[in-house]
Motif scaffolding. Structure first.
Motif, PDB file in Angstrom:
ATOM      1  N   ARG A  52       0.813  -1.213   0.000  1.00  0.00           N
ATOM      2  CA  ARG A  52       0.000   0.000   0.000  1.00  0.00           C
ATOM      3  C   ARG A  52       0.848   1.265   0.000  1.00  0.00           C
ATOM      4  O   ARG A  52       0.337   2.352  -0.296  1.00  0.00           O
ATOM      5  N   ARG A  53       2.110   1.172   0.326  1.00  0.00           N
ATOM      6  CA  ARG A  53       2.969   2.353   0.291  1.00  0.00           C
ATOM      7  C   ARG A  53       3.211   2.841  -1.138  1.00  0.00           C
ATOM      8  O   ARG A  53       3.604   3.986  -1.350  1.00  0.00           O
ATOM      9  N   TRP A  54       2.947   1.991  -2.109  1.00  0.00           N
ATOM     10  CA  TRP A  54       3.089   2.412  -3.496  1.00  0.00           C
ATOM     11  C   TRP A  54       1.959   3.339  -3.932  1.00  0.00           C
ATOM     12  O   TRP A  54       2.123   4.134  -4.851  1.00  0.00           O
ATOM     13  N   HIS A  55       0.813   3.231  -3.295  1.00  0.00           N
ATOM     14  CA  HIS A  55      -0.377   3.949  -3.783  1.00  0.00           C
ATOM     15  C   HIS A  55      -1.212   4.399  -2.576  1.00  0.00           C
ATOM     16  O   HIS A  55      -1.898   3.590  -1.955  1.00  0.00           O
ATOM     17  N   LEU A  56      -1.153   5.689  -2.233  1.00  0.00           N
ATOM     18  CA  LEU A  56      -1.897   6.245  -1.101  1.00  0.00           C
ATOM     19  C   LEU A  56      -3.186   6.858  -1.607  1.00  0.00           C
ATOM     20  O   LEU A  56      -3.179   7.816  -2.397  1.00  0.00           O
ATOM     21  N   LEU A  57      -4.317   6.339  -1.111  1.00  0.00           N
ATOM     22  CA  LEU A  57      -5.644   6.712  -1.612  1.00  0.00           C
ATOM     23  C   LEU A  57      -6.318   7.754  -0.719  1.00  0.00           C
ATOM     24  O   LEU A  57      -5.951   7.952   0.431  1.00  0.00           O
ATOM     25  N   ARG A  63       6.239   8.701   2.627  1.00  0.00           N
ATOM     26  CA  ARG A  63       6.657   7.356   2.193  1.00  0.00           C
ATOM     27  C   ARG A  63       5.974   6.907   0.918  1.00  0.00           C
ATOM     28  O   ARG A  63       6.482   6.017   0.227  1.00  0.00           O
ATOM     29  N   ALA A  64       4.831   7.495   0.578  1.00  0.00           N
ATOM     30  CA  ALA A  64       4.030   7.015  -0.551  1.00  0.00           C
ATOM     31  C   ALA A  64       4.730   7.296  -1.877  1.00  0.00           C
ATOM     32  O   ALA A  64       5.307   8.370  -2.084  1.00  0.00           O
ATOM     33  N   ALA A  65       4.646   6.333  -2.791  1.00  0.00           N
ATOM     34  CA  ALA A  65       5.214   6.515  -4.127  1.00  0.00           C
ATOM     35  C   ALA A  65       4.280   7.313  -5.022  1.00  0.00           C
ATOM     36  O   ALA A  65       4.714   8.104  -5.861  1.00  0.00           O
ATOM     37  N   VAL A  66       2.969   7.094  -4.844  1.00  0.00           N
ATOM     38  CA  VAL A  66       1.952   7.804  -5.639  1.00  0.00           C
ATOM     39  C   VAL A  66       0.867   8.304  -4.699  1.00  0.00           C
ATOM     40  O   VAL A  66       0.333   7.539  -3.889  1.00  0.00           O
ATOM     41  N   LEU A  67       0.546   9.592  -4.794  1.00  0.00           N
ATOM     42  CA  LEU A  67      -0.554  10.195  -4.035  1.00  0.00           C
ATOM     43  C   LEU A  67      -1.768  10.305  -4.949  1.00  0.00           C
ATOM     44  O   LEU A  67      -1.669  10.861  -6.050  1.00  0.00           O
ATOM     45  N   HIS A  68      -2.895   9.785  -4.482  1.00  0.00           N
ATOM     46  CA  HIS A  68      -4.100   9.739  -5.319  1.00  0.00           C
ATOM     47  C   HIS A  68      -5.179  10.616  -4.701  1.00  0.00           C
ATOM     48  O   HIS A  68      -5.647  10.354  -3.600  1.00  0.00           O
ATOM     49  N   TYR A  69      -5.598  11.629  -5.451  1.00  0.00           N
ATOM     50  CA  TYR A  69      -6.631  12.555  -4.978  1.00  0.00           C
ATOM     51  C   TYR A  69      -8.007  12.095  -5.458  1.00  0.00           C
ATOM     52  O   TYR A  69      -8.785  12.882  -6.018  1.00  0.00           O
ATOM     53  N   ASN A  70      -8.315  10.826  -5.231  1.00  0.00           N
ATOM     54  CA  ASN A  70      -9.632  10.332  -5.635  1.00  0.00           C
ATOM     55  C   ASN A  70     -10.696  10.930  -4.718  1.00  0.00           C
ATOM     56  O   ASN A  70     -10.526  11.029  -3.511  1.00  0.00           O
ATOM     57  N   GLY A  71     -11.803  11.332  -5.298  1.00  0.00           N
ATOM     58  CA  GLY A  71     -12.845  12.041  -4.562  1.00  0.00           C
ATOM     59  C   GLY A  71     -13.177  13.341  -5.275  1.00  0.00           C
ATOM     60  O   GLY A  71     -12.744  13.607  -6.406  1.00  0.00           O
ATOM     61  N   ASN A  72     -13.969  14.170  -4.625  1.00  0.00           N
ATOM     62  CA  ASN A  72     -14.424  15.418  -5.243  1.00  0.00           C
ATOM     63  C   ASN A  72     -13.465  16.583  -5.046  1.00  0.00           C
ATOM     64  O   ASN A  72     -13.522  17.564  -5.781  1.00  0.00           O
TER      65      ASN A  72
END
Length: 565
Positions: free
Chosen positions: A500-505, A522-531
């Protein structure tokens, strides 16, 4: 005769001199004797108390507590409590030691916090009682014939207004006034008369159920409308982005035809490169994805980006990367209308949901199920959503042995055993075809950063499986809206879990858990999923800072369109 009179006078004077001093002596000694006897009596009583096992100190303290009706107050200016006894203030009191001396009584303040808590509890219960009274009175009003103006109806309406007025001015921190308590009793009497007037309990229960159903329907309607408006705000293009798109379109058509082509076009199918795909109509979002990936890569010259947009945004998207080339990486931009291998009815195939959420009818979300057709010569491809920021080198993902799995993705649930992010929450397991093919406790994996083995995908013909599930979804309600549920079905037992450290939701969700600084770093990818997308004003500033650092806000076009941090 004269001698006898003289004798009587002498006797009378003698009697006065003898009797009067004796009388005066007795009168002067009588009070002293009484006081002495009372003191002796009190001493005998006191000694009797000591003999019975009670100390004079404790006894006199009890006398003060029980006989003087004292109230203790705490003087904030001093450390010693102040005691008021029968209207007189003094620090402490006096009590007798065993040796007859006096010393100060140590007093303690009464637990005022406990009293206040009790008052708040009583007030809170009265508030609940008044709210229940209003509900009951409104229910009785519904029993009255339409247009009825009877005395009972008028009285119920009056009592409702009175109680609502009391509720508007009452909190749990203050005591109810005498008038408020009187209005509660008046409402009780009115409800009692209403109960006598409408004694049919079954009818009352039916009416209450109808009221509950209507209220729930209104709530659902409001929630649906609120959700739609929120999605509309999230999907509406900000004024600055609209200005940027128009400016880029003007720039694009001002270029010569040969200058509209991207360099190194012969590398778009090179198997030695790391191929990334992004599907979007947002110029700034794509710019951040490309910039952040290249900046954090140790081999940016081996990166090949494939951006697919629509024909309307193709000129603006092309102009941005022509004016701001992502060197040393290579980039290709295509319009979805020009893709050769998509079904002829692609654009109209996904509008069966009849939903207000615009995300679930977007063509870009369904385009991910046609990756082998879009890139027929590629073996692997990393698909990124346009609302992510890359913060680590992703080359290691290509070195993962996928062991026959098609999809490499991070899971959305943890090992705590919670049921929130399990597929039973997004699939309809009341449908036999779902219950017989899937385990409801399977963890949901996430879109946003997925590495796909396209060769294995083609071998299993998963695009055909997608079409079959899509058709079954049109015939029955198999899942909730969106592409995530059908993605779980298509890649069921075909997905390898990624750390899960590869993809922070969840960085774009209002109700998402608080993310620690350590997780963000630590996250490799930050994901701004949501509004709450980072390019919108409604974004979370705590997470937006990681997005804005990959945009050059001194760009002339951004300054012209007033796009700033």
């Amino acid at each position: 005769m004269r001698q006898s009179v003289l004798l009587r006078r002498v006797l009378l004077l003698g009697l006065c001199f003898v009797v009067l001093p004796c009388f005066l002596f007795m009168m002067l000694n009588l009070p002293s004797t009484n006081i002495k006897s009372e003191r002796e009596e009190f001493g005998r009583e006191s000694s009797g108390l000591v003999k019975n096992g009670h100390t004079s100190d404790s006894q006199k303290l009890n006398v003060i507590e029980e006989g003087t009706e004292g109230i203790v107050y705490k003087d904030e200016s001093f450390h010693t409590p102040v005691m008021r006894i029968n209207g007189t203030l003094g620090k402490g009191g006096l009590k007798s030691d065993g040796d007859g001396r006096s010393k100060q009584i140590q007093t303690t303040p009464i637990g005022l916090d406990k009293v206040s808590a009790e008052v708040n509890k009583v007030t809170r219960e009265k508030i609940w009682e008044m709210e229940d009274q209003v509900i009951m009175a409104q229910a009785y009003l519904r029993f009255a014939p339409p247009g009825s103006n009877s005395h009972l109806v008028k009285e119920l309406k009056l009592r409702i207004k009175e109680i609502q007025r009391v509720l508007a001015h009452t909190t749990t921190n203050n005591r109810l006034s005498r008038s408020a308590l009187q209005k509660i009793r008046q409402m009780e009497a009115t409800l009692f008369r209403a109960q006598a007037a409408y004694p049919d309990c079954a009818a009352m229960a039916t009416k209450l159920r109808a009221m509950t159903y209507n209220t729930e329907e209104q709530l659902r309607t409001q929630q649906k409308q609120a959700s739609y408006l929120t999605q509309l705000v999230a999907r509406t293009m900000p004024k600055g982005l609209h200005c940027l798109s128009l400016s880029l379109i003007s720039e694009y058509f001002g270029l010569d035809t040969e200058k509209r082509l991207f360099p190194r076009g012969n590398l778009v199918e090179d198997p030695e490169l790391y191929h990334y795909a992004v599907f979007s109509d947002n110029v700034l979002a794509c710019a951040v994805v490309v910039n952040s990936t290249i900046f954090n890569s140790k081999e940016p010259n081996k990166i090949m980006f494939h951006i697919i947009t629509d024909s309307q945004n193709f000129p603006a998207m092309s102009a941005w990367f022509l004016l701001n080339p992502p060197s040393p990486a290579t980039i290709q931009i295509q319009a979805i209308e020009n893709l050769k291998y998509l079904p002829s009815n692609f654009s109209s195939s996904f509008k069966f949901h009849d939903l207000g959420d615009l995300r679930f009818t977007s063509r870009f979300n369904y385009l991910r199920f046609y990756l082998p057709q879009i890139f027929p010569s590629l073996s692997k491809i990393l698909l990124l959503d346009h609302d992510v920021v890359v913060r680590r080198d992703l080359r290691e993902l290509w070195k993962v042995d996928m062991e026959g799995y098609v999809n490499l993705a991070a899971e959305a649930c943890d090992n705590t055993g919670d049921s929130v992010n399990r597929i039973k929450t997004i699939l309809n397991f009341s449908e036999p075809v779902v219950a017989s093919n899937f385990d409801g406790d399977t963890c949901i994996w996430a879109f946003g950063m997925n590495l796909f083995d396209l060769d294995e995908w083609r071998r299993l013909d998963l695009t055909d499986a997608f079409h079959k599930w899509l058709q079954l979804g049109k015939e029955g309600q198999l899942w909730k809206a969106g592409t995530l549920p059908i993605g779980q079905m298509v890649f069921y037992n075909r997905t390898m879990a990624l750390d899960r450290r590869w993809h922070l939701l969840g960085l774009g969700q209002l109700s998402f858990r608080v993310v620690s600084e350590l997780e963000l770093e630590r996250a490799a990818v930050l994901h701004y999923n949501g509004n709450m997308k980072p390019w919108l004003e409604m974004s979370n500033p705590k997470y937006k800072v990681y997005w804005v650092e990959y945009l050059n806000y001194n760009n002339s076009l951004l300054l012209k369109c007033n796009i700033h941090k």
